[in-house]
Design a protein around this motif. Structure first.
Motif, PDB file in Angstrom:
ATOM      1  N   GLY A   1     -11.125  -4.838   3.879  1.00  0.00           N
ATOM      2  CA  GLY A   1     -11.827  -4.276   2.723  1.00  0.00           C
ATOM      3  C   GLY A   1     -12.115  -2.795   2.865  1.00  0.00           C
ATOM      4  O   GLY A   1     -12.921  -2.239   2.126  1.00  0.00           O
TER       5      GLY A   1
ATOM      6  N   SER B   1     -14.674  -7.500  -1.818  1.00  0.00           N
ATOM      7  CA  SER B   1     -14.626  -6.927  -0.465  1.00  0.00           C
ATOM      8  C   SER B   1     -15.972  -7.035   0.254  1.00  0.00           C
ATOM      9  O   SER B   1     -16.015  -7.174   1.467  1.00  0.00           O
TER      10      SER B   1
ATOM     11  N   GLU C   1      -9.562  -7.481  -2.798  1.00  0.00           N
ATOM     12  CA  GLU C   1      -9.687  -6.361  -3.711  1.00  0.00           C
ATOM     13  C   GLU C   1     -11.011  -6.398  -4.472  1.00  0.00           C
ATOM     14  O   GLU C   1     -11.690  -5.387  -4.586  1.00  0.00           O
ATOM     15  N   HIS C   2     -11.377  -7.581  -4.961  1.00  0.00           N
ATOM     16  CA  HIS C   2     -12.544  -7.647  -5.847  1.00  0.00           C
ATOM     17  C   HIS C   2     -13.800  -8.172  -5.168  1.00  0.00           C
ATOM     18  O   HIS C   2     -14.887  -8.033  -5.705  1.00  0.00           O
TER      19      HIS C   2
ATOM     20  N   LYS D   1       0.857  -1.185   0.000  1.00  0.00           N
ATOM     21  CA  LYS D   1       0.000   0.000   0.000  1.00  0.00           C
ATOM     22  C   LYS D   1       0.892   1.233   0.000  1.00  0.00           C
ATOM     23  O   LYS D   1       1.735   1.406   0.873  1.00  0.00           O
TER      24      LYS D   1
ATOM     25  N   SER E   1      -9.694  -0.425   2.641  1.00  0.00           N
ATOM     26  CA  SER E   1      -8.908   0.297   1.635  1.00  0.00           C
ATOM     27  C   SER E   1      -8.326  -0.724   0.660  1.00  0.00           C
ATOM     28  O   SER E   1      -8.164  -1.897   0.999  1.00  0.00           O
ATOM     29  N   LYS E   2      -8.102  -0.261  -0.560  1.00  0.00           N
ATOM     30  CA  LYS E   2      -7.664  -1.177  -1.620  1.00  0.00           C
ATOM     31  C   LYS E   2      -6.144  -1.248  -1.659  1.00  0.00           C
ATOM     32  O   LYS E   2      -5.473  -0.217  -1.562  1.00  0.00           O
TER      33      LYS E   2
ATOM     34  N   THR F   1      -2.428  -1.375  -3.174  1.00  0.00           N
ATOM     35  CA  THR F   1      -1.822  -0.805  -4.380  1.00  0.00           C
ATOM     36  C   THR F   1      -1.314  -1.936  -5.266  1.00  0.00           C
ATOM     37  O   THR F   1      -1.417  -1.890  -6.492  1.00  0.00           O
TER      38      THR F   1
ATOM     39  N   MET G   1      -6.698  -2.970   4.918  1.00  0.00           N
ATOM     40  CA  MET G   1      -6.798  -3.619   3.605  1.00  0.00           C
ATOM     41  C   MET G   1      -7.454  -4.987   3.737  1.00  0.00           C
ATOM     42  O   MET G   1      -8.271  -5.372   2.912  1.00  0.00           O
TER      43      MET G   1
END
Lengths: 258, 371
Positions: free
Chosen positions: A64, A84, A81-82, A24, A66-67, A69, A61
């Protein structure tokens, strides 16, 4: 039933958290630097590090919030990421800051969060009564949460976080500012939850609490510098206790604490 | 899921030490006090008379002025300079100076001059009081002419034209009828635009927002549960306002209540969108309050609530064209006073729908960015 599940965990350990090269960045600042680890079902996983080491960012992260990097992560079998929203259904979260509703009563907070996770009115009622009994909170049922003492608040927040029996519960410094007796009681609650098969992912600054964990990771400057059981870590670093292990690692930090 | 969230909102609102009172008392205060205070009529203007003539006619003029009800005679001064001192010390607002030989000129030459000087620090008061004064003097002169004609002294020198004006939609020029519908629009702006914005920011501040964000509650549902609660409050408050207008002032809308509720619904969407945008850019209550304070003043002053938009300079009218409150005030006044129907208000309809779409889209986009 419990036995059966227990056997299953022994024969093929289920990975509840799998993290691979997670990064991140905020602008040029890399808060979390290529993090990789796995946590098994029912484990109590201690996530240690100095202030500003990147613990909270990593945890956000995984929840879920924050996404990432870069890199991949799976929590409860879902991609952070997908998927969450799927992740959120299967986790509980207790933040550093007390975040139940202060202007709602004890039972109302339980009802709200249980309702959010899709429990129906009858189940909520039954389970609330049971929970209040276990916590010896029957008298406080109709008390506004803001007038509870801190220890009670934290216990309640934890119980609310695992009320819907999630796969994993994330605890961000759950015992900050709590007295030693209540801290002990709090860890008893954590053990109870772990016995029920709820994986516990906990950050803490208390090194005695680190000893209670099955495995501990120590983060320095966004990277995991050590990851093992407290016993093995102490042997590896030739230390008397976890505090010494932590001090040896934290000394390497170049990043300033916030 | 949303049932639990709405239940929570109402529990929190009812437990808030301030909000339930605000919701009840704000419309009451706004509708019971403001329409009386925000009056366009100017009365009790302090008058200072300088009578240099001391005759029957000059006394008659003074009496007529005072009996009009607009002026309060506060002083007689012997000279104009002394009268100016009355104005300087704020004891008088208008000076009426009757020159020497006023009666003689009036009889001999059929014309005489008087001097009206008014304090125009407040332009509206100054302008209106000299206008009132001029009206009284004109009236006085035609009255004298009338007397002379009857007495057979003089034939009317000039043919006079009487202007009879008819005030449509508000025959008695009751400014309360004009203010009250606009006040309702104002109440609705605060209740459904700014209160939910502050509520959302307060959850951000308390950290409960983050707690909700890790639950499976979609962000949209969470925000919607809040808006819905305040929409219900908004409709309740506007209904109370209609009742107050009817019970206290006897005002019943000429148009349909249904048209009014329909437009209120569109306006509520518009202002809650605006509130959401503010809440997305604010992390603390303090920040949000400053922004709201700024917008509130701009919205009010450029809405035509007090001063007509048409008399503003053109650039100000352009700014006002982007003010949703202006359109909603127009709608409320038209329905209340003229009985306008939906078809008459099509331009306002499109303006309000446009703002609603614009602000809500902006709110959605800025919300995504903040995460």
């Amino acid at each position: 039933m419990e036995n059966l599940q227990h056997n299953e965990t022994i024969t093929q350990p289920k990975k509840v958290i799998e993290v691979n090269q997670l990064v991140k960045r905020f602008g040029h600042f890399t808060a979390v630097d290529h993090l990789s680890f796995e946590v098994e079902k029912g484990e109590i996983f201690g996530f240690l590090g100095a202030n500003g080491a990147g613990k909270t960012t990593a945890m956000r992260m995984l929840c879920g919030l924050s996404k990432p990097t870069e890199g991949k992560g799976k929590v409860a079998g879902f991609d952070i990421e997908h998927q969450s929203e799927q992740v959120k259904k299967n986790i509980g979260y207790m933040s550093q800051k007390f975040s139940l509703y202060n202007d709602l009563k004890v039972w109302e907070n339980i009802r709200l969060f249980a309702g959010i996770y899709g429990m129906n009115d009858n189940d909520i009622k039954e389970k609330t009564a049971l929970l209040l009994e276990q916590l010896h909170f029957e008298k406080e049922r109709n008390v506004l949460v803001k007038s509870l003492p801190l220890g009670m608040k934290q216990k309640l927040a934890f119980s609310v976080a695992i009320f819907h029996t999630p796969e994993v519960v994330f605890l961000d410094e759950p015992t900050g500012g709590v007295d030693p007796t209540t801290r002990r009681q709090f860890w008893e609650l954590i053990y109870e939850a772990a016995e029920k098969g709820i994986t516990v992912f906990v950050t803490t600054h208390y090194m005695d609490e680190a000893e209670y964990c099955n495995r501990v990771s120590i983060m320095v400057d966004g990277r995991i510098e050590a990851l093992d059981s407290p016993h093995n870590l102490k042997t590896a670093f030739e230390a008397q206790n976890m505090d010494e292990v932590f001090q040896q690692l934290a000394r390497k930090a170049t990043r300033k604490a916030d | 899921m949303i049932k639990y969230l709405i239940e929570k909102e109402f529990k929190q609102i009812s437990r808030n030490p301030f909000l339930p009172r605000l919701i009840m008392f704000y419309p009451l205060v706004v509708l019971l006090i403001f329409p009386w205070a925000a009056t366009y009529e100017i009365r009790n203007i302090n008058l200072c008379v300088v009578d240099n003539d001391h005759t029957t006619y000059s006394q008659q003029l003074t009496e007529k002025t005072v009996s009009s009800g607009y002026f309060k005679l506060t002083a007689f001064e012997p000279t104009y300079q002394q009268a100016m001192q009355q104005i300087a010390s704020k004891r008088a607002n208008v000076i009426l100076e009757i020159p020497p030989h006023f009666e003689r000129d009036l009889i001999n030459r059929q014309s005489a001059n008087v001097l009206i000087a008014s304090n125009a620090v407040n332009g509206t008061v100054g302008g209106l009081s000299s206008e009132y004064m001029a009206d009284i003097v004109t009236d006085f002169s035609s009255q004298i002419r009338h007397e002379w004609v009857q007495a057979g002294k003089e034939p009317p020198a000039v043919p006079t034209i009487d202007v009879v004006s008819q005030n449509r939609f508000n025959p008695f020029l009751n400014y309360k009828l004009f203010m009250i519908p606009a006040m309702m629009a104002l109440v609705l702006t605060i209740m459904t635009g700014f209160l939910p914005a502050l509520n959302i920011v307060s959850e951000k501040e308390a950290g409960t927002m983050e707690q909700i964000n890790v639950t499976p509650v979609p962000k949209f549902t969470f925000i919607f549960s809040k808006l819905l609660s305040y929409w219900l409050i908004g409709f309740f408050v506007i209904s109370v306002s209609f009742l107050i207008a009817w019970i206290v002032y006897g005002f019943v809308p000429v148009g349909h209540l249904s048209t009014m509720y329909a437009y209120a619904g569109i306006y509520i969407l518009t202002v809650s969108g605006m509130g959401l945008v503010i809440s997305n850019y604010s992390d603390t209550m303090q920040q949000a309050l400053f922004v709201i304070f700024f917008f509130m003043i701009v919205l009010i002053l450029l809405s035509g609530l007090f001063t007509p938009v048409n008399s503003m300079p053109e650039w100000a009218q352009w700014i006002a064209a982007f003010n949703p409150l202006k359109y909603f005030i127009q709608v409320m006044r038209s329905i209340y006073m003229k009985g306008s129907g939906f078809v008459d208000l099509i331009p306002q309809f499109f303006a309000l729908v446009g703002f609603a779409v614009f602000f809500n889209l902006w709110a959605v986009i800025s919300y995504r960015k903040s995460n």
